[in-house]
Design an enzyme around this catalytic site. Sequence first.
Site, PDB file in Angstrom:
ATOM      1  N   LYS A 125       0.848  -1.198   0.000  1.00 58.56           N
ATOM      2  CA  LYS A 125       0.000   0.000   0.000  1.00 58.56           C
ATOM      3  C   LYS A 125       0.884   1.249   0.000  1.00 58.56           C
ATOM      4  O   LYS A 125       2.091   1.163   0.259  1.00 58.56           O
ATOM      5  CB  LYS A 125      -0.910  -0.026   1.233  1.00 58.56           C
ATOM      6  CG  LYS A 125      -0.152   0.037   2.557  1.00 58.56           C
ATOM      7  CD  LYS A 125      -1.040  -0.315   3.742  1.00 58.56           C
ATOM      8  CE  LYS A 125      -0.256  -0.216   5.037  1.00 58.56           C
ATOM      9  NZ  LYS A 125      -0.995  -0.806   6.172  1.00 58.56           N
ATOM     10  N   ARG A 181     -10.846   0.586  14.475  1.00 54.07           N
ATOM     11  CA  ARG A 181     -10.692   1.225  13.173  1.00 54.07           C
ATOM     12  C   ARG A 181     -11.683   0.590  12.226  1.00 54.07           C
ATOM     13  O   ARG A 181     -12.839   0.964  12.216  1.00 54.07           O
ATOM     14  CB  ARG A 181      -9.227   1.061  12.722  1.00 54.07           C
ATOM     15  CG  ARG A 181      -8.803   1.963  11.615  1.00 54.07           C
ATOM     16  CD  ARG A 181      -7.294   1.947  11.396  1.00 54.07           C
ATOM     17  NE  ARG A 181      -6.780   0.627  11.011  1.00 54.07           N
ATOM     18  CZ  ARG A 181      -5.521   0.396  10.628  1.00 54.07           C
ATOM     19  NH1 ARG A 181      -4.652   1.396  10.576  1.00 54.07           N
ATOM     20  NH2 ARG A 181      -5.123  -0.800  10.294  1.00 54.07           N
ATOM     21  N   HIS A 239      -5.901  -7.220  13.161  1.00 57.95           N
ATOM     22  CA  HIS A 239      -4.694  -6.384  13.149  1.00 57.95           C
ATOM     23  C   HIS A 239      -4.470  -5.925  14.587  1.00 57.95           C
ATOM     24  O   HIS A 239      -5.351  -5.326  15.190  1.00 57.95           O
ATOM     25  CB  HIS A 239      -4.922  -5.191  12.217  1.00 57.95           C
ATOM     26  CG  HIS A 239      -3.692  -4.384  11.932  1.00 57.95           C
ATOM     27  ND1 HIS A 239      -2.527  -4.946  11.458  1.00 57.95           N
ATOM     28  CD2 HIS A 239      -3.453  -3.056  12.045  1.00 57.95           C
ATOM     29  CE1 HIS A 239      -1.614  -3.979  11.292  1.00 57.95           C
ATOM     30  NE2 HIS A 239      -2.154  -2.836  11.641  1.00 57.95           N
ATOM     31  N   ARG A 241       1.195 -10.598   7.078  1.00 57.08           N
ATOM     32  CA  ARG A 241       1.095  -9.441   6.187  1.00 57.08           C
ATOM     33  C   ARG A 241       2.290  -8.543   6.492  1.00 57.08           C
ATOM     34  O   ARG A 241       2.270  -7.752   7.425  1.00 57.08           O
ATOM     35  CB  ARG A 241      -0.216  -8.688   6.431  1.00 57.08           C
ATOM     36  CG  ARG A 241      -1.488  -9.523   6.222  1.00 57.08           C
ATOM     37  CD  ARG A 241      -2.738  -8.660   6.382  1.00 57.08           C
ATOM     38  NE  ARG A 241      -2.756  -7.954   7.659  1.00 57.08           N
ATOM     39  CZ  ARG A 241      -3.328  -8.404   8.775  1.00 57.08           C
ATOM     40  NH1 ARG A 241      -3.965  -9.554   8.787  1.00 57.08           N
ATOM     41  NH2 ARG A 241      -3.271  -7.685   9.884  1.00 57.08           N
ATOM     42  N   TYR A 275      17.228  31.093   5.501  1.00 59.38           N
ATOM     43  CA  TYR A 275      16.158  31.983   5.971  1.00 59.38           C
ATOM     44  C   TYR A 275      16.209  32.228   7.475  1.00 59.38           C
ATOM     45  O   TYR A 275      16.433  31.297   8.259  1.00 59.38           O
ATOM     46  CB  TYR A 275      14.790  31.362   5.670  1.00 59.38           C
ATOM     47  CG  TYR A 275      14.447  31.276   4.206  1.00 59.38           C
ATOM     48  CD1 TYR A 275      14.241  32.430   3.452  1.00 59.38           C
ATOM     49  CD2 TYR A 275      14.295  30.041   3.593  1.00 59.38           C
ATOM     50  CE1 TYR A 275      13.899  32.338   2.108  1.00 59.38           C
ATOM     51  CE2 TYR A 275      13.948  29.946   2.249  1.00 59.38           C
ATOM     52  CZ  TYR A 275      13.761  31.100   1.509  1.00 59.38           C
ATOM     53  OH  TYR A 275      13.418  31.002   0.190  1.00 59.38           O
ATOM     54  N   CYS A 289      15.200  24.608   3.072  1.00 54.47           N
ATOM     55  CA  CYS A 289      14.340  25.349   2.139  1.00 54.47           C
ATOM     56  C   CYS A 289      13.451  24.371   1.359  1.00 54.47           C
ATOM     57  O   CYS A 289      13.575  23.164   1.498  1.00 54.47           O
ATOM     58  CB  CYS A 289      15.192  26.157   1.169  1.00 54.47           C
ATOM     59  SG  CYS A 289      16.470  27.159   1.963  1.00 54.47           S
ATOM     60  N   ASP A 344      13.451  23.581  -1.854  1.00 53.58           N
ATOM     61  CA  ASP A 344      14.158  22.744  -2.830  1.00 53.58           C
ATOM     62  C   ASP A 344      15.626  22.543  -2.485  1.00 53.58           C
ATOM     63  O   ASP A 344      16.339  21.889  -3.251  1.00 53.58           O
ATOM     64  CB  ASP A 344      14.109  23.409  -4.218  1.00 53.58           C
ATOM     65  CG  ASP A 344      12.711  23.779  -4.618  1.00 53.58           C
ATOM     66  OD1 ASP A 344      11.861  22.870  -4.670  1.00 53.58           O
ATOM     67  OD2 ASP A 344      12.446  24.975  -4.846  1.00 53.58           O
TER      68      ASP A 344
HETATM   69  C1  LIG Z   1      -0.220  -1.664   6.878  1.00 51.26           C
HETATM   70  C2  LIG Z   1      -0.802  -2.926   7.386  1.00 51.26           C
HETATM   71  C3  LIG Z   1       0.005  -4.066   7.565  1.00 51.26           C
HETATM   72  C4  LIG Z   1       1.510  -4.039   7.432  1.00 51.26           C
HETATM   73  O1  LIG Z   1       2.048  -3.532   8.618  1.00 51.26           O
HETATM   74  P1  LIG Z   1       3.643  -3.528   8.900  1.00 51.26           P
HETATM   75  O2  LIG Z   1       3.758  -3.114  10.304  1.00 51.26           O
HETATM   76  O3  LIG Z   1       4.190  -2.501   7.961  1.00 51.26           O
HETATM   77  O4  LIG Z   1       4.153  -4.882   8.610  1.00 51.26           O
HETATM   78  C5  LIG Z   1      -0.608  -5.246   7.912  1.00 51.26           C
HETATM   79  N1  LIG Z   1      -1.944  -5.303   8.121  1.00 51.26           N
HETATM   80  C6  LIG Z   1      -2.749  -4.235   7.984  1.00 51.26           C
HETATM   81  C7  LIG Z   1      -4.200  -4.380   8.249  1.00 51.26           C
HETATM   82  C8  LIG Z   1      -2.202  -3.003   7.633  1.00 51.26           C
HETATM   83  O5  LIG Z   1      -3.004  -1.943   7.537  1.00 51.26           O
END
Ligand SMILES: *Cc1c(COP(=O)(O)O)cnc(C)c1O
Length: 381
Positions: free
Chosen positions: A46, A144, A173, A224, A270, A317, A319
């Site tokens: 992602k 979430r 998660h 994941r 600056y 800055c 750039d």
């Molecule tokens: C982003 C995400 C992950 C990956 O997490 P990492 O900590 O980068 O490995 C896994 N599961 C879900 C639901 C996520 O949103």
Amino acid sequence: MTQISTASTPAVSATSWAEIDLSAIRHNVSLLARMVEPAAVAAVVKADGYGHGAAQVSRAALEAGAALLCVFTVAEAEALRDADIGAPILSLGPLLPGDLARAAALEIAVVVDTQETAERLSIAAVENGNRVPVHINVDSGMQRYGRPREEVQALAEAIRAQQGLELEGVFTHFPDATNPDPEATLIALQQFARIADRTGVRQRHAAASAAAFRFAEGRFDFIRAGIALYGANPAPDAGDTGAGALRPVLSWRSTLLALRDVARGDMVSYGGLWSAPRDSRIGVLGVGYADGLRRALSPGGSVLVRGRRAPIRGAICMDSTMVDLTEIPDADVGDVVTLIGADGGESIHAWELARRLETIPYEIFTGIAARVPRIAVELDG
Ligand SMILES: *Cc1c(COP(=O)(O)O)cnc(C)c1O
């Protein structure tokens, strides 16, 4: 003393670029695959592969044995299909009403969180003449997108009742998998396992990078892996998890565009935030906050020039950024400068910037602006 630089300028028309070491991606995926087997590895790509370029990261991860790809939006999945990537994709984010038909056409797996979405997706699936794999997200305290545990069984039945949908996975998660104290995650893990068993769904998945290293019993059918893919230790405070063997993937570089000799007392950049305490040599870099180099890195931050550290001086800055080269007298216009990565014997890790900015490598990587080209390199084979 002669300093040598191991960095070189690629053929790009940009004053700042990120080198993406695809051999390091493959190394990291292989390491994860060996660690978690018989569980598989899903590569989380992602946010344009955490700023590393989703398509090139996906290809490297798949070559090294990743079983599937995870994205957040259907648009991200579509970009991968447009790049001719035919591997299984799971879109983890909420399924927007406008995305149902596209999701069905792209042949990706999606997350469904209400009966209503299941009904609408079913219509899109039937119209497309294919079956859409569906996953249910179970909340483990993120508050979430996950559904409360007590709703999961009814949702599973509602999805199974729909034509054109295949209830393929159930997942969660963990909100606190980097906590040195494992207790809360262990409890969440057991609760998830119980709910997942009750649904009888084929695939179960829970662990992101941190949990994959720390909780063998949380690996289920696949992990994941996001940040681990990109070579950053997700939980450096959780002791030795084996994540130290990951290899950093991204090196962020710029070039030295000009040199200025300034007198003691001269102000730089600056607002006069820094004035030279002695006669000094200042180097001008072609990278600034519009590239994602955060202003808060001055004072305190540094870059690598000819394998040595050069402190950032004055305000960063849009750039450009000025650095102190007084101690690196052989530095010259055209030298490659390293913001993240190794040069000679020195290196700056994403965690170093993250700590300085009170954030995490995830935000450092995704904060590198789109105008910074991502260039694939192979440092090892
Ligand atoms: C982003 C995400 C992950 C990956 O997490 P990492 O900590 O980068 O490995 C896994 N599961 C879900 C639901 C996520 O949103």
